[in-house]
Design an enzyme around this catalytic site. Structure first.
Site, PDB file in Angstrom:
ATOM      1  N   HIS A  36      36.778  47.329  29.357  1.00 33.42           N
ATOM      2  CA  HIS A  36      37.246  46.457  30.438  1.00 33.42           C
ATOM      3  C   HIS A  36      38.364  47.136  31.227  1.00 33.42           C
ATOM      4  O   HIS A  36      39.456  47.341  30.697  1.00 33.42           O
ATOM      5  CB  HIS A  36      37.751  45.157  29.802  1.00 33.42           C
ATOM      6  CG  HIS A  36      38.217  44.139  30.771  1.00 33.42           C
ATOM      7  ND1 HIS A  36      39.544  43.791  30.902  1.00 33.42           N
ATOM      8  CD2 HIS A  36      37.540  43.370  31.664  1.00 33.42           C
ATOM      9  CE1 HIS A  36      39.653  42.850  31.820  1.00 33.42           C
ATOM     10  NE2 HIS A  36      38.467  42.570  32.300  1.00 33.42           N
ATOM     11  N   HIS A  78      41.126  45.971  40.368  1.00 28.30           N
ATOM     12  CA  HIS A  78      40.736  44.618  39.961  1.00 28.30           C
ATOM     13  C   HIS A  78      41.038  43.582  41.028  1.00 28.30           C
ATOM     14  O   HIS A  78      40.235  42.698  41.297  1.00 28.30           O
ATOM     15  CB  HIS A  78      41.436  44.207  38.666  1.00 28.30           C
ATOM     16  CG  HIS A  78      41.070  42.820  38.262  1.00 28.30           C
ATOM     17  ND1 HIS A  78      41.808  41.716  38.614  1.00 28.30           N
ATOM     18  CD2 HIS A  78      39.995  42.353  37.578  1.00 28.30           C
ATOM     19  CE1 HIS A  78      41.217  40.632  38.146  1.00 28.30           C
ATOM     20  NE2 HIS A  78      40.117  40.988  37.519  1.00 28.30           N
TER      21      HIS A  78
HETATM   22 CA    CA Z   1      35.793  42.643  36.058  1.00 29.25          CA
END
Ligand code: CA
Length: 348
Positions: A36, A78
């Site tokens: 992630h 992000h």
């Molecule tokens: Ca994501």
């Protein structure tokens, strides 16, 4: 009963019958570890060093969240704002919008390349404090924002030099918002991916998106042939995605017409705690019955939900007990070690 409903029932019955898929077959599936934002538990998220570290730690997929620059270049970040992970506020004072945030789309690639990336910090309450205090120290060393293209070149380069085949997990961020700013992010992302050979379901990648109308557009209008996952949140989002409906049997059947999998939050799969009792939802079972893979987000050692006392317990709840197909984790080394030890226990 319409023919479509009848077919859905027949397919569901076939899927549930022991002959169609034995438990052993299901258990033999390799559980996927998706890094992630890279090895973001150890290095600033979405930097190339964080991706290289995740690669070396044995992740199956590396995640790229993508937003567009002012000149339409897909960038790996992000947020659609810059201020929580860079020094933009000191480098470009006065370039914020009325809400005091600095938006990626207001800066050219050349400008973005002058910024230094740091460990994520709070920009509202507790301004300037690190979000995860035990992670990489803020403001140290030297990290840059990279383009999607630069990251693909690095992953493909590592795939060549190591002989491995680590995949991409590309999230298209805020397509409806980008459209309001006059930019089409999905077309830009698909163009870069296609140029690097990521086009269909045989290629080692998938797209993700929180916006269901965009997933339908990517399939129907843009003709995308690769795998795509619907990310699940809560309630009805501003882009029109009804996340509560999509978690129902009917919603998952609708999703399955366009998507190959779902990425729910951990709380959509398991809630409660050991003292009061764990509660598993039927989301994964319903999704699997409709042919959708399931990859819950996000497993963090330093932000555990009440259902798990350790990261490994959380992996066990999601991957083994709830039978998810993989997980998103900030700690891909521990995810890969968990999967390896589980596979070795089954096939010593
Ligand atoms: Ca994501």
């Amino acid at each position: 009963m319409t023919i479509r409903n009848l077919l859905t029932v027949l397919i569901a019955v076939a899927w549930l019958s022991p002959a169609a898929v034995s438990h052993a077959q299901a258990a033999a599936r390799h559980k996927m570890i998706i890094a992630h934002r890279g090895a973001s538990g150890y290095l600033p998220e979405h930097t190339l060093p964080a991706k290289a570290m995740a690669y070396a730690m044995g992740a199956d997929f590396l995640e790229q969240d993508v937003v567009l620059s002012k000149d339409g270049i897909p960038m790996v970040l992000h947020d659609h704002q810059l201020d929580a992970v860079t020094d933009v506020a000191t480098r470009f004072p006065g370039r914020q919008r009325a809400d005091q945030r600095f938006y990626v789309i207001d800066f050219t690639l050349a400008e973005l390349k002058t910024l230094r990336v740091t460990e994520r910090f709070h920009v509202r309450h507790n301004f300037g404090q690190p979000v995860y205090p035990k992670r990489f120290p803020m403001g140290k060393s030297s990290f840059q924002i990279s383009t999607l293209e630069e990251e693909l070149q690095m992953i493909q380069g590592l795939n060549q030099s190591t002989g491995r085949d680590v995949g991409l997990s590309v999230e298209i961020k805020r397509p409806a918002w980008h459209r309001k700013q006059g930019q089409d992010i999905s077309t830009g992302v698909l163009e870069v991916l296609a140029r690097y050979g990521y086009k269909n379901k045989n290629d080692h990648f998938h797209l993700q998106c929180f916006e269901f109308p965009e997933i339908k557009r990517i399939r129907n209008e843009l003709g995308f042939q690769g795998a795509i996952f619907q990310c699940l949140g809560d309630k009805v989002a501003a882009d029109g995605t009804d996340h509560e409906f999509l978690k129902t049997a009917e919603g998952l059947a609708e999703l399955a017409k366009f998507a190959d999998g779902i990425a729910p939050a951990v709380k959509h799969v398991v809630t409660g705690d050991k003292e009061s009792g764990l509660k598993f939802s039927n989301l994964i079972k319903l999704a699997h019955e409709r042919g959708l893979k399931v990859f819950p987000y996000t497993c963090r050692a330093d932000e555990l939900p009440p259902c798990a006392a350790t990261l490994e317990e959380l992996f066990d709840l999601l991957l083994i007990r709830a039978d998810a197909d993989g997980v998103f984790t900030d700690f891909p080394d521990r995810g890969a070690a968990f999967v390896r030890s589980h596979e070795e226990a089954k096939h010593p």
